[in-house]
Design a protein around this motif. Structure first.
Motif, PDB file in Angstrom:
ATOM      1  N   VAL A 193      -4.483  15.382  54.042  1.00  0.00           N
ATOM      2  CA  VAL A 193      -3.037  15.222  53.866  1.00  0.00           C
ATOM      3  C   VAL A 193      -2.321  16.484  54.352  1.00  0.00           C
ATOM      4  O   VAL A 193      -2.714  17.597  54.007  1.00  0.00           O
ATOM      5  CB  VAL A 193      -2.692  15.037  52.368  1.00  0.00           C
ATOM      6  CG1 VAL A 193      -1.193  14.850  52.178  1.00  0.00           C
ATOM      7  CG2 VAL A 193      -3.449  13.864  51.775  1.00  0.00           C
ATOM      8  N   LEU A 194      -1.269  16.276  55.131  1.00  0.00           N
ATOM      9  CA  LEU A 194      -0.429  17.397  55.552  1.00  0.00           C
ATOM     10  C   LEU A 194       0.922  17.264  54.848  1.00  0.00           C
ATOM     11  O   LEU A 194       1.540  16.199  54.892  1.00  0.00           O
ATOM     12  CB  LEU A 194      -0.226  17.357  57.069  1.00  0.00           C
ATOM     13  CG  LEU A 194       0.652  18.463  57.660  1.00  0.00           C
ATOM     14  CD1 LEU A 194      -0.029  19.820  57.522  1.00  0.00           C
ATOM     15  CD2 LEU A 194       0.946  18.192  59.131  1.00  0.00           C
ATOM     16  N   ARG A 248      -0.717  12.577  64.603  1.00  0.00           N
ATOM     17  CA  ARG A 248      -1.186  11.292  65.142  1.00  0.00           C
ATOM     18  C   ARG A 248      -2.571  11.443  65.771  1.00  0.00           C
ATOM     19  O   ARG A 248      -3.453  10.609  65.566  1.00  0.00           O
ATOM     20  CB  ARG A 248      -0.201  10.770  66.193  1.00  0.00           C
ATOM     21  CG  ARG A 248       1.177  10.446  65.649  1.00  0.00           C
ATOM     22  CD  ARG A 248       1.504   8.956  65.807  1.00  0.00           C
ATOM     23  NE  ARG A 248       2.874   8.667  65.401  1.00  0.00           N
ATOM     24  CZ  ARG A 248       3.209   8.046  64.288  1.00  0.00           C
ATOM     25  NH1 ARG A 248       2.280   7.627  63.448  1.00  0.00           N
ATOM     26  NH2 ARG A 248       4.470   7.817  63.981  1.00  0.00           N
ATOM     27  N   ALA A 249      -2.756  12.514  66.526  1.00  0.00           N
ATOM     28  CA  ALA A 249      -4.043  12.713  67.209  1.00  0.00           C
ATOM     29  C   ALA A 249      -5.170  12.921  66.201  1.00  0.00           C
ATOM     30  O   ALA A 249      -6.312  12.556  66.455  1.00  0.00           O
ATOM     31  CB  ALA A 249      -3.949  13.910  68.158  1.00  0.00           C
ATOM     32  N   SER A 250      -4.841  13.510  65.045  1.00  0.00           N
ATOM     33  CA  SER A 250      -5.893  13.811  64.054  1.00  0.00           C
ATOM     34  C   SER A 250      -6.034  12.718  63.008  1.00  0.00           C
ATOM     35  O   SER A 250      -6.869  12.838  62.117  1.00  0.00           O
ATOM     36  CB  SER A 250      -5.599  15.127  63.323  1.00  0.00           C
ATOM     37  OG  SER A 250      -4.877  16.011  64.091  1.00  0.00           O
ATOM     38  N   GLY A 251      -5.164  11.707  63.053  1.00  0.00           N
ATOM     39  CA  GLY A 251      -5.229  10.643  62.042  1.00  0.00           C
ATOM     40  C   GLY A 251      -4.882  11.128  60.644  1.00  0.00           C
ATOM     41  O   GLY A 251      -5.302  10.564  59.633  1.00  0.00           O
ATOM     42  N   LEU A 252      -4.068  12.184  60.585  1.00  0.00           N
ATOM     43  CA  LEU A 252      -3.662  12.750  59.290  1.00  0.00           C
ATOM     44  C   LEU A 252      -2.654  11.865  58.589  1.00  0.00           C
ATOM     45  O   LEU A 252      -1.852  11.200  59.247  1.00  0.00           O
ATOM     46  CB  LEU A 252      -2.927  14.065  59.548  1.00  0.00           C
ATOM     47  CG  LEU A 252      -3.696  15.342  59.748  1.00  0.00           C
ATOM     48  CD1 LEU A 252      -2.729  16.444  60.112  1.00  0.00           C
ATOM     49  CD2 LEU A 252      -4.370  15.666  58.437  1.00  0.00           C
ATOM     50  N   ALA A 253      -2.639  11.917  57.280  1.00  0.00           N
ATOM     51  CA  ALA A 253      -1.500  11.395  56.520  1.00  0.00           C
ATOM     52  C   ALA A 253      -0.549  12.577  56.351  1.00  0.00           C
ATOM     53  O   ALA A 253      -0.984  13.657  55.959  1.00  0.00           O
ATOM     54  CB  ALA A 253      -1.962  10.894  55.162  1.00  0.00           C
ATOM     55  N   ALA A 254       0.728  12.372  56.664  1.00  0.00           N
ATOM     56  CA  ALA A 254       1.662  13.506  56.580  1.00  0.00           C
ATOM     57  C   ALA A 254       2.935  13.102  55.859  1.00  0.00           C
ATOM     58  O   ALA A 254       3.472  12.019  56.078  1.00  0.00           O
ATOM     59  CB  ALA A 254       1.995  14.018  57.975  1.00  0.00           C
TER      60      ALA A 254
END
Ligand SMILES: Nc1ncnc2c1ncn2[C@@H]1O[C@H](COP(=O)(O)OP(=O)(O)OP(=O)(O)O)[C@@H](O)[C@H]1O
Length: 229
Positions: free
Chosen positions: A168-169, A195-201
């Motif tokens: 999570v960011l 988006r490139a890392s598939g993070l939830a932000a």
């Protein structure tokens, strides 16, 4: 999506601050979930509790009641050591001001959290170089923060926040200190990286144009997290 585990789930969060005339309630049974790969804008008037929500979500502040789940794992019973470990591995923060270590280069600022987590020097430097290059700073690796522009400093801070590949960011007005042009550039870079890392932000911002570019927009009303508009 319904069967997936949320990257972050805040359940029935209450947070109040003691005041002379009784507790000031900021969050009242707030529920909020964000899914892997999802980008959510948090847009709310000043003083409604954005920073409080992000601090609770990031395990920097304990709620007065309720539960914070990170990747489905409840956190309320963890001791300080457990919370610190989760913060280091699962959560990345970006603040309005970069808070980079002034005597360390851009590269070193991104290497450091990985070293603290236990990664070897070569591996940490390789990841930091890759990240900073993605962020457009491949030719600024050896610069000290004081030798970088505000937008560049903030991009290094973003690199540092995601250095340990968090789940999570959390970003608290990450472009609030920048001029509109730089703000847009830094925001675009942050979104591209997430988006490139598939993070939830979760990105708190007062800028509605930037917020509109996220997957979802929420606000805080009467101490609860609700869709914006
Ligand atoms: N430690 C504290 N003790 C007492 N009151 C606090 C404390 N921290 C925050 N508050 C109050 O709680 C409310 C919410 O604070 P918070 O910082 O979460 O707001 P915010 O929505 O992030 O505001 P801004 O957009 O201005 O940063 C504010 O009224 C603030 O004064």
């Amino acid at each position: 999506m319904a069967t997936e585990t949320p990257a972050l789930f805040l359940s029935q969060i209450e947070r109040y601050y003691p005041q002379s005339d009784g507790p000031l309630e900021i969050l009242r049974k707030a529920d909020f979930a964000i899914w892997p790969g999802e980008l959510v804008a948090l847009v709310a008037p000043s003083g409604t509790g954005k920073s409080t929500l992000l601090h609770v979500a990031g395990l920097l502040e304990s709620p007065d009641s309720g539960e914070v789940f990170i990747g489905g794992v409840p956190t309320s019973q963890l001791d300080d050591k457990g919370l610190t470990r989760l913060r280091r591995t699962e959560i990345g923060f970006v603040y309005q001001f970069h808070h980079l270590l002034p005597e360390f280069t851009a590269l070193e600022n991104v290497v450091l959290p990985q070293r603290i987590r236990g990664l070897g020097k070569a591996e940490a430097e390789s990841r930091a170089t890759e990240l900073l290059s993605f962020l457009g700073l491949g030719d600024r690796l050896d610069h000290l923060p004081g030798e970088l522009s505000g937008g560049e400093q903030q991009r290094v801070a973003i690199g540092r926040a995601v250095a340990n590949a968090p789940r999570v960011l959390l970003a608290d007005e990450p472009t609030g200190n920048l001029d509109p042009h730089t703000s847009l550039h830094v925001f675009n870079t942050l979104v591209a990286l997430a988006r490139a890392s598939g993070l939830a932000a979760v990105i708190a911002t007062h800028n509605l144009d930037l917020a509109a570019r996220m997957d979802r927009q929420v606000t805080i009303r009467d101490g609860m997290v609700v869709p914006l508009g």
